[in-house]
Design a protein around this motif. Sequence first.
Motif, mmCIF file in Angstrom:
data_model
loop_
_atom_site.group_PDB
_atom_site.id
_atom_site.type_symbol
_atom_site.label_atom_id
_atom_site.label_comp_id
_atom_site.label_asym_id
_atom_site.label_seq_id
_atom_site.Cartn_x
_atom_site.Cartn_y
_atom_site.Cartn_z
ATOM 1 N N UNK A 254 -45.273 -13.359 -25.728
ATOM 2 C CA UNK A 254 -46.359 -12.678 -25.007
ATOM 3 C C UNK A 254 -46.809 -13.489 -23.800
ATOM 4 N N UNK A 255 -46.959 -14.785 -23.999
ATOM 5 C CA UNK A 255 -47.433 -15.665 -22.917
ATOM 6 C C UNK A 255 -46.295 -16.585 -22.500
ATOM 7 N N UNK A 256 -45.354 -16.018 -21.754
ATOM 8 C CA UNK A 256 -44.138 -16.746 -21.407
ATOM 9 C C UNK A 256 -44.407 -17.898 -20.443
ATOM 10 N N UNK A 257 -45.314 -17.697 -19.502
ATOM 11 C CA UNK A 257 -45.522 -18.698 -18.462
ATOM 12 C C UNK A 257 -46.573 -19.736 -18.831
ATOM 13 N N UNK A 258 -47.707 -19.287 -19.348
ATOM 14 C CA UNK A 258 -48.794 -20.211 -19.692
ATOM 15 C C UNK A 258 -49.623 -19.600 -20.816
ATOM 16 N N UNK A 259 -49.788 -20.358 -21.900
ATOM 17 C CA UNK A 259 -50.542 -19.839 -23.039
ATOM 18 C C UNK A 259 -52.018 -20.207 -22.902
ATOM 19 N N UNK A 260 -52.908 -19.241 -23.114
ATOM 20 C CA UNK A 260 -54.347 -19.532 -23.038
ATOM 21 C C UNK A 260 -54.760 -20.536 -24.107
ATOM 22 N N UNK A 261 -55.861 -21.239 -23.857
ATOM 23 C CA UNK A 261 -56.366 -22.195 -24.842
ATOM 24 C C UNK A 261 -56.774 -21.500 -26.135
ATOM 25 N N UNK A 262 -57.348 -20.322 -26.025
ATOM 26 C CA UNK A 262 -57.803 -19.575 -27.192
ATOM 27 C C UNK A 262 -57.457 -18.101 -26.998
ATOM 28 N N UNK A 263 -56.374 -17.664 -27.636
ATOM 29 C CA UNK A 263 -55.890 -16.294 -27.480
ATOM 30 C C UNK A 263 -56.921 -15.287 -27.979
ATOM 31 N N UNK A 264 -57.533 -15.576 -29.119
ATOM 32 C CA UNK A 264 -58.493 -14.628 -29.700
ATOM 33 C C UNK A 264 -59.732 -14.460 -28.820
ATOM 34 N N UNK A 265 -60.229 -15.576 -28.276
ATOM 35 C CA UNK A 265 -61.366 -15.488 -27.358
ATOM 36 C C UNK A 265 -60.966 -14.683 -26.116
ATOM 37 N N UNK A 266 -59.736 -14.889 -25.640
ATOM 38 C CA UNK A 266 -59.256 -14.162 -24.467
ATOM 39 C C UNK A 266 -59.237 -12.670 -24.695
ATOM 40 N N UNK A 267 -58.766 -12.259 -25.875
ATOM 41 C CA UNK A 267 -58.727 -10.821 -26.180
ATOM 42 C C UNK A 267 -60.132 -10.253 -26.267
#
Length: 383
Positions: free
Chosen positions: A63-76
């Motif tokens: 899903x995050x091929x280039x850069x993964x967020x620090x907190x995926x759940x917070x991002x959503x």
Amino acid sequence: MNIQPPLSNVVFEEGIANFSIFLYSALERKGNEFISPYSITSAMLLLVLGTGTTTKYEMETAIFEYEEPDDVNRGYKLLNDKLSTRTAPGVTFAIANKLYASQGLNLLNTFSTKASTIYGSVVERLDFVKNTENSRVTINNWISANTNNKIKDMIPKNVLNKDTLLVLANAIYFKGTWKTEFNKNDTRQRNFFVSTNEQTLVQMMYGEFDAKSGEDLDLDCKILQLPYKGNKISMAFILPNSGDGLTELENILTNNDLTTLVSGLKTQKTLIRIPKFTMQREYDLKPIFSVLGITEIFDPMIADFSEMVQSDAHMSDARHKAYIEVNEEGSEAAAATTVTIQVRSNISPKPKPFQFVADHPFLFLIQDDETGIPLFIGRFTRP
């Protein structure tokens, strides 16, 4: 008094926008196609919440091929809260998640709590063993109710059985009125060139008014952006200059940001001809996920859902269904995604008015303008 700046969610939003294009590019694209990448991604992120070890890593890196967020759940949560404010006079946008669990399944409290607070997904218990058909109808009715009855019979017979542990369902619905509507009296039958050797008649809408439009010489295409009322969501049409240039254009666009292409448009007097159309498509997501490198969740021997359940489990079915209608008043679109867990540019100015005549295959998307997130993506190749 210190005022905290709003939390930045750029990394997450850009990741979701990029993955939306990857999802679309994974389709076979042989004819008319239409998906809601945001519906699919929402279901996937809710699923990731329950995975562990290499299964979790495989999905998140896809899903995050280039850069993964620090907190995926917070991002959503931040993104979904923002999108929930898009409903306004003339525009309806709603997205819903729900979990259907087997009566005997011991869902981990940490998972069900996060699913509820972050993804708004409550858990409903169903008896998949003794009342399989009633369970299927219950889920299908929920999806139908949350898509204004546009997505019906989402889960067919024989998908659920006594071994079903959990069904993750996502429903998304959008209905928008154009900021500038087309006059029904101006709609006429006109030729649509399916290919260089085939043409057919289509109901073609007509309008001439100020709109964001332009041409990209590098991609050899014209672009038109039509906002819905409220100016927060719009529909973009990308028309190759060549009658048979859609596939080539799509292959190039898989490595380009569609939102960047749209954001460079200028408002100018535009002559517009766009077909009225209705489209419904259904997809088995297994081969699409496989193209994207997501395979472990389907393997009974490897899949790790240890953050969700204590028993061995794997994904037995994943499907997506989407519907769209485009007419003089605006657009109506809906989509649903279910996951079943089972045990084991440059713009070239043109003389006014700029002409955008979509009389051959084109690409289209409905996007959230602030975040650039494609809510729906499709291609129209044949009436």
